[in-house]
Design an enzyme around this catalytic site. Structure first.
Site, PDB file in Angstrom:
ATOM      1  N   GLU A 163       8.528  -3.238  -2.416  1.00  0.00           N
ATOM      2  CA  GLU A 163       7.463  -2.321  -2.825  1.00  0.00           C
ATOM      3  C   GLU A 163       6.797  -1.647  -1.632  1.00  0.00           C
ATOM      4  O   GLU A 163       6.313  -0.524  -1.734  1.00  0.00           O
ATOM      5  CB  GLU A 163       6.423  -3.057  -3.670  1.00  0.00           C
ATOM      6  CG  GLU A 163       6.933  -3.484  -5.048  1.00  0.00           C
ATOM      7  CD  GLU A 163       7.663  -4.828  -5.035  1.00  0.00           C
ATOM      8  OE1 GLU A 163       7.930  -5.369  -3.940  1.00  0.00           O
ATOM      9  OE2 GLU A 163       7.973  -5.334  -6.135  1.00  0.00           O
ATOM     10  N   PHE A 190       1.006 -16.407 -14.969  1.00  0.00           N
ATOM     11  CA  PHE A 190       2.187 -16.158 -14.141  1.00  0.00           C
ATOM     12  C   PHE A 190       2.152 -14.737 -13.579  1.00  0.00           C
ATOM     13  O   PHE A 190       1.960 -13.772 -14.299  1.00  0.00           O
ATOM     14  CB  PHE A 190       3.456 -16.359 -14.973  1.00  0.00           C
ATOM     15  CG  PHE A 190       4.709 -16.086 -14.188  1.00  0.00           C
ATOM     16  CD1 PHE A 190       5.032 -16.855 -13.078  1.00  0.00           C
ATOM     17  CD2 PHE A 190       5.541 -15.035 -14.533  1.00  0.00           C
ATOM     18  CE1 PHE A 190       6.165 -16.594 -12.330  1.00  0.00           C
ATOM     19  CE2 PHE A 190       6.692 -14.765 -13.791  1.00  0.00           C
ATOM     20  CZ  PHE A 190       6.999 -15.550 -12.682  1.00  0.00           C
ATOM     21  N   GLN A 191       2.323 -14.647 -12.286  1.00  0.00           N
ATOM     22  CA  GLN A 191       2.313 -13.372 -11.555  1.00  0.00           C
ATOM     23  C   GLN A 191       1.016 -12.588 -11.739  1.00  0.00           C
ATOM     24  O   GLN A 191       1.016 -11.360 -11.725  1.00  0.00           O
ATOM     25  CB  GLN A 191       3.518 -12.514 -11.931  1.00  0.00           C
ATOM     26  CG  GLN A 191       4.824 -13.166 -11.458  1.00  0.00           C
ATOM     27  CD  GLN A 191       6.006 -12.234 -11.484  1.00  0.00           C
ATOM     28  OE1 GLN A 191       6.113 -11.401 -12.377  1.00  0.00           O
ATOM     29  NE2 GLN A 191       6.886 -12.363 -10.515  1.00  0.00           N
ATOM     30  N   LYS A 216      -0.043  -5.371 -19.295  1.00  0.00           N
ATOM     31  CA  LYS A 216       1.196  -5.177 -20.047  1.00  0.00           C
ATOM     32  C   LYS A 216       0.921  -4.837 -21.519  1.00  0.00           C
ATOM     33  O   LYS A 216       1.562  -3.962 -22.099  1.00  0.00           O
ATOM     34  CB  LYS A 216       2.048  -6.443 -19.949  1.00  0.00           C
ATOM     35  CG  LYS A 216       3.429  -6.294 -20.538  1.00  0.00           C
ATOM     36  CD  LYS A 216       4.288  -7.503 -20.212  1.00  0.00           C
ATOM     37  CE  LYS A 216       5.722  -7.282 -20.700  1.00  0.00           C
ATOM     38  NZ  LYS A 216       6.609  -8.385 -20.265  1.00  0.00           N
ATOM     39  N   MET A 228       5.761  -2.115  23.184  1.00  0.00           N
ATOM     40  CA  MET A 228       4.371  -1.743  23.430  1.00  0.00           C
ATOM     41  C   MET A 228       3.525  -2.976  23.769  1.00  0.00           C
ATOM     42  O   MET A 228       2.660  -2.930  24.637  1.00  0.00           O
ATOM     43  CB  MET A 228       3.799  -1.010  22.213  1.00  0.00           C
ATOM     44  CG  MET A 228       2.418  -0.438  22.428  1.00  0.00           C
ATOM     45  SD  MET A 228       2.364   0.678  23.844  1.00  0.00           S
ATOM     46  CE  MET A 228       2.545   2.267  23.030  1.00  0.00           C
TER      47      MET A 228
HETATM   48  C1  LIG Z   1       3.119  -4.647  11.148  1.00  0.00           C
HETATM   49  C2  LIG Z   1       2.728  -4.682  12.571  1.00  0.00           C
HETATM   50  N1  LIG Z   1       2.759  -5.853  13.256  1.00  0.00           N
HETATM   51  C3  LIG Z   1       2.413  -5.888  14.560  1.00  0.00           C
HETATM   52  C4  LIG Z   1       2.036  -4.754  15.214  1.00  0.00           C
HETATM   53  C5  LIG Z   1       1.644  -4.791  16.673  1.00  0.00           C
HETATM   54  N2  LIG Z   1       2.579  -4.003  17.475  1.00  0.00           N
HETATM   55  C6  LIG Z   1       2.307  -2.738  17.872  1.00  0.00           C
HETATM   56  S1  LIG Z   1       3.563  -2.037  18.703  1.00  0.00           S
HETATM   57  C7  LIG Z   1       4.499  -3.420  18.571  1.00  0.00           C
HETATM   58  C8  LIG Z   1       5.873  -3.466  19.152  1.00  0.00           C
HETATM   59  C9  LIG Z   1       6.812  -2.641  18.406  1.00  0.00           C
HETATM   60  O1  LIG Z   1       8.113  -2.911  18.846  1.00  0.00           O
HETATM   61  P1  LIG Z   1       9.269  -1.891  18.571  1.00  0.00           P
HETATM   62  O2  LIG Z   1       9.264  -1.461  17.182  1.00  0.00           O
HETATM   63  O3  LIG Z   1      10.541  -2.476  19.092  1.00  0.00           O
HETATM   64  O4  LIG Z   1       8.814  -0.628  19.420  1.00  0.00           O
HETATM   65  P2  LIG Z   1       8.784  -0.421  21.010  1.00  0.00           P
HETATM   66  O5  LIG Z   1       7.355  -0.568  21.407  1.00  0.00           O
HETATM   67  O6  LIG Z   1       9.649  -1.465  21.623  1.00  0.00           O
HETATM   68  O7  LIG Z   1       9.272   0.949  21.189  1.00  0.00           O
HETATM   69  C10 LIG Z   1       3.815  -4.417  17.885  1.00  0.00           C
HETATM   70  C11 LIG Z   1       4.333  -5.769  17.640  1.00  0.00           C
HETATM   71  C12 LIG Z   1       1.993  -3.564  14.451  1.00  0.00           C
HETATM   72  N3  LIG Z   1       1.596  -2.407  14.981  1.00  0.00           N
HETATM   73  N4  LIG Z   1       2.353  -3.544  13.158  1.00  0.00           N
END
Ligand SMILES: Cc1ncc(C[n+]2csc(CCOP(=O)(O)OP(=O)(O)O)c2C)c(N)n1
Ligand SMILES: [Mg+2]
Lengths: 170, 562
Positions: free
Chosen positions: B47, B109-110, B159, B465
């Protein structure tokens, strides 16, 4: 600064949730909240006591206005009447104490609404400050319970809290 | 007619053509009615993928995106996507089934309190208690989602309400006495704004996502006045990224020219943006020389929320720009432009070339090969910022990213939603190896509907990042950011779905890889193995100000193989 805010809302389920949720989420300080129906079917009126600086209060008002079911928000900075109702159950051991409590009751123009062997229930209506003083005055005698409604407020004079007229069609 | 059928009729009346969704017990009556409906349904595999796709559909098309899910787990899987749509002011209507009315509140349920859970992350929500209310609720939901400051609206329908006999009418009126967005800016304030701009020596025009629909008026106004234009991450494309008046993106990874312009500006005209902390840095040090900030926004609550505002203009950016345009004059900004030009030429976006393949050059190569003519989606992380920096889009509604919430995993579902909204467009998802793995199950959706989307994974083997922040602010203690030891072979993963897989590892194969992606007839998942220790620069550290901008990596360490 303490602000008293009146809010006119559609009395839909959960509208109170939306308001308290908003305060919790945005970290606004809510001192009291009172709510009741109005003379207009479908509309409820809420009175909030909020503390915060001007900027926070501006946000409180604007964020409340963002809620779909909120029809009108007023920060009572104008002359207004403010009241809350308070019930205090106070311990009264002997006649002496009973008389002393009665003095306080009279001084504050409170009413005795229940009498039991070891306690009295006093009812007081007044602004928040008066209620505070009343409770402090009774404290030495042994307060058993306090229930306050929270402030309710209304502008003095001809000003009326009502639904803003339709501004423009969207 | 049952409630479920009435619901679909009401949706048809709103002009809904596509619903993204996933069925389940509590929404089955509606899925049954859908069987006979002209509305197209896109079956997603989670979803969250559905709500993100609906979000991108809305952003790419300017229409309302619709997502549907069952009660409990289905509806709760929408939470992240609703919050994302809320933060980025996107019109989405979510329809969820719930347990029958008699069971609500019994931990059936759910069962989940979906209206309760989504209250703070939707613009509004409804729990429908009466089947005959369906047409009004649907009408209101679409109206609220699409007007004023757009946002997600959720309709939860038990529902038994879906199954109840509908005896009401579709000729319904909105009953929203508390909802009247102000559309027209106050003429006095508009006059004041024009006056302030005329007197300004170093004015800038900042625009955000709230100006995407006002691109034509924005262009005309900017060209008439000669104002330098800065677009936030959400505003990219609202003004052409190849226009001489454009200074780029502001904020944490913005251009030197944009950040310096804001820092030195005396008058700032901000339109359809909300001064996010990634844009302002430390608010008290933001735009210290600006004696006049003019803020145009349709949401009065955004004005003065974070930044002191001298001339507030509440209204729709398009209508306000139209009014501004009427009184606009060519401003004398030659001296200011000389400064801006100097910063722009002296500090273009750049990166240190390395022997390894680099994310920046991959994105740049795609930009060159396509002439920037594509809808770009991204995940969240370094690759997202590189895409914003090195794929300057020139058209509105063509850079779809998660701005406010920073939701990893939106790249692929955004690409799906965008492709369905604008099938004739080239859609490229620049994704991270981390981000992509959060929603990759939607590759099945790509296959099912034969969606020609190009997924470009910039695989640096890291949560890059986060690694960059650890590098700069946590003494290189790389805590739990390493992915390379366990990443799948992305090309083979794609092939397992029957999607063309491409892998590029060497710099010299870059162009071949780009061509393989763009020339493929159908969807592609392309993995570009990029340098693993790249950093995004320039960078203003969180809580800093324009003066704290770091232009280059602090000091180069020896390079080790990726
Ligand atoms: C759902 C979620 N979990 C954690 C984060 C924290 N976060 C921001 S950037 C990042 C790294 C992303 O890694 P990747 O997709 O490989 O991108 P890169 O920075 O390596 O280009 C994380 C863990 C986030 N923004 N969103
Ligand atoms: Mg990565």
């Amino acid at each position: 600064m303490r602000h008293v805010i009146s809010v006119l809302v559609q009395d839909h389920p959960r509208v109170l949730n939306r308001i308290t949720g908003l305060f919790a989420r945005r970290g606004f300080n809510l001192e009291s909240l009172a709510v009741g129906t109005t003379h207009q079917p479908g509309l409820s009126r809420i009175c909030l006591v909020v503390s915060g600086d001007d900027r926070t209060l501006e946000q409180v008002e604007k964020q409340l206005n963002r809620l779909i079911e909120v029809l009108k928000v007023t920060d009572h900075t104008e002359p207004h009447v403010e009241r809350e109702l308070c019930l205090v159950k106070v311990h009264v051991a002997g006649l002496e104490e009973r008389l002393a409590v009665k003095d306080i009751q009279e001084a504050f123009r409170a009413r005795v609404v229940d009498v039991a062997q070891k306690s009295l229930i006093l009812e007081l209506t007044g602004d928040t400050q008066k209620v505070n003083s009343f409770i402090e005055a009774l404290r030495p005698y042994g307060i058993l319970e306090v229930m306050r409604t929270g402030a309710v407020a209304m502008s003095r004079g001809d000003r009326v809290l009502k639904v803003r007229e339709k501004k423009e069609a969207v | 007619m049952k409630g479920a059928e009435a619901l679909l009729r009401a949706l048809e009346r709103e002009g809904v053509e596509v619903i993204f969704g996933h069925p389940g017990g509590a929404i089955m009556p509606t899925y049954d009615a859908l069987y006979d409906s002209p509305i197209r349904h896109i079956l997603v595999r989670h979803e969250q993928g559905g709500v993100h796709a609906a979000t991108a559909y809305a952003r790419a098309s300017g229409r309302v995106g619709v997502v549907m899910a069952t009660s409990g787990p289905g509806a709760l899987n929408l939470v992240t996507g609703l919050a994302d749509a809320m933060m980025d002011s996107t019109p989405v209507v979510a329809i969820t089934g719930n347990v029958p009315r008699a069971l609500i509140g019994t931990d059936a349920f759910q069962e989940a309190d979906v209206t309760g859970v989504t209250m703070p992350i939707t613009k509004h929500n409804y729990l429908v208690q009466d089947v005959n209310e369906i047409p009004r609720v649907v009408k209101e939901a679409f109206h609220i989602a699409a007007t004023g400051r757009p946002g997600p609206v959720l309709i939860d329908i038990p529902k038994d309400v879906q199954l109840a006999e509908f005896t009401g009418s579709f000729d319904v009126r909105l009953d929203l006495p508390g909802y009247k967005p102000t559309l027209k800016g106050h003429p006095k304030q508009i006059e004041r704004a024009l006056d302030a701009l005329e007197k300004a020596e170093r004015p800038v025009l900042m625009v955000g996502g709230g100006a995407q629909h006002a691109h034509a008026e924005l262009l005309a106004f900017a060209e008439k006045t000669g104002l330098p234009v800065i677009t936030t991450l959400m505003g990219l494309g609202a003004f052409p990224g190849n226009h001489p008046l454009w200074l780029g993106m502001p904020g944490m990874h913005g251009t030197v020219a944009a950040n310096r312009a804001i820092h030195h500006a005396d008058v700032i005209l901000a339109i359809g943006l909300r001064f996010d902390d990634r844009v302002t840095g430390k608010v008290s040090r933001f735009a210290p020389h600006a004696h006049t900030i003019i803020h145009v926004d349709i949401d009065p609550a955004e004005i003065g929320k974070l930044v002191r505002t001298h001339i507030p203009i509440v209204g729709d950016s398009r209508l306000v720009l139209k009014e501004l345009l009427k009184g606009a004059k060519a401003l004398r900004l030659a001296a200011w432009w000389r400064e801006l030009e100097e910063w722009r030429t002296r500090y273009p976006l750049r990166y240190k070339p390395r022997p390894h393949l680099q994310s920046q050059e991959v994105i740049r190569a795609f930009h060159e090969a396509t002439g920037g003519h594509a809808i770009v989606t991204t995940g969240v992380g370094q690759h997202q910022m590189f895409a914003a920096q090195f794929f300057p889009v020139t058209r509105p509604r063509s850079f779809l990213t998660s701005g406010g919430l920073g939701t990893m995993g939106v790249g692929l579902p955004f690409a799906i939603g965008a492709k369905i909204a604008r099938p004739e467009e080239l859609v490229i998802d620049f994704d991270g190896d981390g981000s992509f793995q959060m929603t990759l199950q939607e590759l099945a959706t790509v296959v099912k509907y034969k969606l020609d989307v190009k997924i470009v994974i910039l695989n640096n083997g890291y949560l890059g990042m986060v690694r960059q922040w650890q590098d700069l602010f946590h003494a290189k203690r790389y805590s739990e950011v390493y992915l390379a030891d366990s990443n799948p072979d992305f090309a083979r993963l794609a092939e397992a779905y029957g999607i063309k897989g491409v892998r590029v590892e060497r710099k010299e194969d870059l162009m071949k890889g780009v061509e393989a992606v763009l020339n493929a007839d159908g969807p592609v998942v392309a993995e570009f193995k990029v340098y693993h220790e790249e950093g995004v620069f320039p960078m203003i550290p969180a809580g800093g100000a324009a003066e704290d901008m770091i232009l280059e990596p602090p000091e180069e360490k020896e390079e080790v193989g990726a």
